[in-house]
Design a protein around this motif. Structure first.
Motif: not given
Length: 312
Positions: A175-179
């Motif tokens: 993903l392109f962010f921290c989840d």
């Protein structure tokens, strides 16, 4: 897996927003435009709520809080994603990733709780219009917002602490962010206690506002079904129209990654869905409320005339 095989992670590496490398410049321009629309639109909506006495009501207070949450959500994710697209350096430090995770979980869940509070407001407006002013008060709205913040911040803190305590065997996030889901996929082993707490507590926190929204709209539906006049039906639709539109947009984009079956292109679909629920949906909220809401549109025209008068 043995502890000796665990890898000490100091940073994570994001995936591209899209695998379509020939479209990166176009995607960058689209995300930048979306970010600017979000910040300008929600800032304008927030200012309108507090600059116009006609909009200083509990309902518009909730809407102003949603505008702040929308700006916080997109600001926690998009600026860094845009920088990574320009520099092709997609790494983020472990600490920064945990901070981003905390902000994302807080803002994302707070948006859901605000929509639940607004659903109750719409329920009272449709089902008990004569008692609306005495039921939906400033005190009630402040308590709902404060209580919601306590719940979502504690939830985000708990999940972030547990994510920080996990051991990771890799550092490339899908993903392109921290989840939380992509972080869990990278963990070497998930202790059963952490897994159970994240699942049970997370489901409870996320399903509570959904259940509240469903209950409110079931009551609204029953009240609307009893209306015998076309005028009363139109009034109910106008009262709930904007909120329903935002609800559909919010939950359809946020839940879409869980609807797709497991397939080779699931990761790409998840990233596309993530763009919608982190960037597009928050940017559309002020447009929905300003275009469909007569009070907001009137306040916007009044503010515009004042600005033009000052400029002359």
């Amino acid at each position: 897996m043995d502890e000796v095989n665990w890898t000490s992670i100091s940073e994570f590496v994001f995936s591209d927003v899209s695998d379509q490398q020939d479209l990166q410049l176009l995607i960058f321009a689209g995300l930048l435009a979306t970010y600017l629309v979000n910040i300008v639109g929600n800032s304008m909506l927030f200012v309108l709520m507090w600059a116009n006495p006609q909009l200083r009501t509990p309902m518009y207070f909730l809407l102003s809080q949603l505008a702040l949450v929308d700006m916080g959500t997109v600001s926690a994710i998009l600026p860094q994603a845009l920088v990574h697209m320009l520099t092709q350096h997609r790494a983020i430090s472990f600490t920064s990733c945990m901070v981003q995770l905390f902000i994302w979980l807080s803002m994302g869940n707070m948006g859901s709780y605000l929509l639940a509070a607004m659903a109750y407001d719409r329920y009272v407006a449709v089902c008990n219009p004569l008692r609306y002013a005495t039921v939906v008060t400033w005190s009630l709205c402040l308590k709902m917002v404060a209580g919601s913040w306590v719940v979502v911040l504690l939830h985000a803190l708990l999940d972030t602490v547990m994510a920080a305590r996990l051991r990771y065997c890799g550092n490339r996030l899908q993903l392109f962010f921290c989840d939380l889901p992509p972080l869990l996929l990278l963990s070497c082993a998930r202790p059963i206690t952490i897994e159970m707490v994240i699942f049970t507590e997370g489901v409870l926190v996320m399903l509570t506002p959904i259940a509240f929204i469903v209950a409110s709209y079931v009551r609204i539906g029953v009240a609307v079904a009893r209306l015998r006049s076309a005028q009363g039906l139109r009034k109910a639709l106008v009262t709930c129209g904007s909120h329903l539109t935002v609800l559909i947009l919010f939950y359809s984009t946020a839940t879409s990654p869980y609807i797709y079956p497991d397939s080779s292109d699931t990761k790409e679909k998840d990233r596309v869905a993530a763009v919608f629920y982190t960037a597009v949906a928050p940017a559309l909220n002020p447009l929905i409320y300003s275009l469909r809401n007569k009070d907001v549109a009137a306040a916007l025209r009044r503010t515009g005339r004042k600005i033009l008068a000052w400029g002359q």
